[in-house]
Design an enzyme around this catalytic site. Structure first.
Site, PDB file in Angstrom:
ATOM      1  N   ASP B  15       0.833  -1.205   0.000  1.00 33.42           N
ATOM      2  CA  ASP B  15       0.000   0.000   0.000  1.00 33.42           C
ATOM      3  C   ASP B  15       0.867   1.253   0.000  1.00 33.42           C
ATOM      4  OD1 ASP B  15      -2.351   1.397  -0.078  1.00 33.42           O
ATOM      5  OD2 ASP B  15      -3.035   0.868   1.916  1.00 33.42           O
ATOM      6  N   HIS B 211      -8.298  -2.537   8.234  1.00 33.68           N
ATOM      7  CA  HIS B 211      -7.301  -1.742   7.513  1.00 33.68           C
ATOM      8  C   HIS B 211      -7.728  -0.284   7.656  1.00 33.68           C
ATOM      9  CE1 HIS B 211      -4.512  -0.989   4.026  1.00 33.68           C
ATOM     10  NE2 HIS B 211      -5.368  -0.004   3.787  1.00 33.68           N
ATOM     11  N   CYS B 244      -4.461   5.516  -0.667  1.00 34.78           N
ATOM     12  CA  CYS B 244      -5.192   5.013  -1.828  1.00 34.78           C
ATOM     13  C   CYS B 244      -5.136   6.024  -2.967  1.00 34.78           C
ATOM     14  CB  CYS B 244      -6.647   4.732  -1.472  1.00 34.78           C
ATOM     15  SG  CYS B 244      -7.622   4.216  -2.905  1.00 34.78           S
TER      16      CYS B 244
END
Lengths: 317, 317
Positions: B15, B211, B244
């Protein structure tokens, strides 16, 4: 408090401003306090009555208290290090007086140059002064147990010592005690444990608030624990301004903006309008050019479709 | 897990690295993963099997999985966006495969260009592939409910939709589901509520992990809620690297260093040696010059006299 679940006590004008080298002009302080109060902040620690040569940033505290007292509904709080400071606070008309008692005696000697016994003497004198005032004009007296969660100088602070000093502060005439994580050492399990222990020692109504720092990123996590256990007053600083200049490594109160967002998202009413709070942050930033501000919610923005618990003044999101 | 209370799943190599423009050399990734594992991190999401033209940062995932599998005791996890990715993950020998299913269908279409129905088809194919493997060689399949707490595109995500998709993921053959706050919208009350609701829908053993992102500073506060309710696996990223790239405004996983400090301070064993973890952070910083890292505990240092819950390898504090 009927339309509020949690009381945010904004300490930026005291804890924030005392920790930076810039001296904010009196007019800017007044504008900040007025804007925060207009946003719904119901208690503000507006300054500290310490000698001007020690903290020139707060030399105008009496004038700031006078201004803050003109704001309807605002609880005007100040910090004092000793009896002399409390005399000035009473003369200025503060509604709430907080005196710190560092559980770490080493820190107390370093911070205010007084032992525990000397500080408790000061508290007794302050209490006597307050009791001599007419009922209705007596400020609320809080004894704040600083370094309650550990000390950068002494290390681990025994909980037994915290409880003894909580009792001593109440016996010396405080209306309540507060827990203060001066050094950013606290963790959520400790917040729950210590709060319950202090309640056992002095009674539940005698501890309602906590002063947390975000030194190690634990600030809001500790708030969750504080809420779980049932504390209802949370100190915070707009933009995370400030910290403890006498505890090396300790920097930064928890951020009012992120705190209010969290509480409102959880369905807890703070009475604060978030957009108005963010606008107050802009005011602060403009008044302190170059001074770093913290907090992520004003930068990221409120979540799409976010509905806070407190009815907001305008809603054009 | 007998000597651990909480499992930290380090997602930085996936990530984190997918969210920055720099491409970390394969050797540096291997060194990072080895150092993290040596510090006691027991699960690492080491990469993602996506086409190299989409995420060139992760083009070496097969080689990284092969390296990570040589580390005794390490659970080697990868992300896959579809069946094709899962085939590669199985071929590489990943122990755990996570496929995200965005509860916001708008986000799903934007992120992986697939509808809910199409994603569930992929999951079914992956499950069939895994079941065709000999027992003992089957990777664990997790369906991660991304945007479960809200979406930057759709706004509020109905909890009913989260529960329906959790059930659909389990019916499609997942071993478990995960909750993912892709957008940093979650609050502690919501974490508790949604976790309990998903447990009611699919069973308690079918949801163990969460998460979280720190977009609005709520990361560790949400962890406290997750621990309270009973979740035991927490994703985090060393130095808070990442976020993200498809959710505008969402940046930054929770920081492994601050998380491990909090858990250890609370008396919860992570199995991780904090000083070794801080040394791994230095390794990461050196491998990504100029890339901002987050987290306060490594900068402030551990509290004086601090005793973590996990026995540490050396103790010269």
């Amino acid at each position: 408090m009927t339309d509020r679940d949690v009381l945010i006590s904004e300490v930026g004008p005291r804890d924030g401003l005392q920790s930076i080298s810039a001296i904010m002009p009196t007019a800017a302080k007044k504008a900040w306090i007025s804007a925060a109060a207009a946003a719904g902040v119901a208690e503000i620690e507006v300054g500290s009555f310490v000698p001007a040569h020690i903290l020139p940033q707060l030399a105008d505290t009496a004038e700031i208290v006078a201004h803050a007292r003109t704001i309807p509904g605002l609880n005007v709080a100040v910090l004092v290090p000793n009896f002399k400071g409390a005399q000035a606070a009473v003369a200025a008309g503060a509604h709430k007086i907080t005196i710190p008692l560092s559980v770490s005696e080493t820190h107390s000697l370093r911070n205010v140059r007084r032992s525990h016994a000397q500080m408790l003497d000061e508290v007794r004198q302050i209490s006597t002064l307050i009791q001599s005032l007419p009922v209705g004009q007596r400020p609320h007296l809080e004894g704040s147990l600083s370094t309650a969660f550990g000390c950068t100088l002494e290390g681990v602070v025994p909980e037994k010592r915290v409880l003894e000093l909580a009792v001593a502060l109440m016996e010396a005439g405080c209306d309540e005690v507060g827990l203060s994580d001066t050094t950013g050492y606290a963790n959520p399990a400790q917040v729950r444990r210590l709060t319950r222990a202090v309640w056992s020692a002095v009674g539940r109504d005698q501890l309602t608030g906590i002063h947390l720092h975000n030194t190690r990123g634990q600030g809001l996590a500790n708030v969750v624990a504080a809420l779980d256990v049932g504390l209802t007053t949370l100190d915070a600083s707009l933009g995370g301004l400030g910290g403890c200049p006498f505890a090396p490594g300790a920097s930064g109160n928890i951020v009012t903006e992120d705190l209010v967002f969290m509480l409102e998202a959880m369905g807890l009413r703070t009475g604060i309008d978030l957009e108005a709070l963010f606008a107050t942050r802009e005011l602060l930033a403009a008044a302190l050019p170059g001074e770093p501000l913290y907090g992520l919610t004003p930068l990221a923005g409120l979540p799409k479709g976010f509905v806070p618990a407190t009815p907001q003044k305008k809603n054009d999101a």
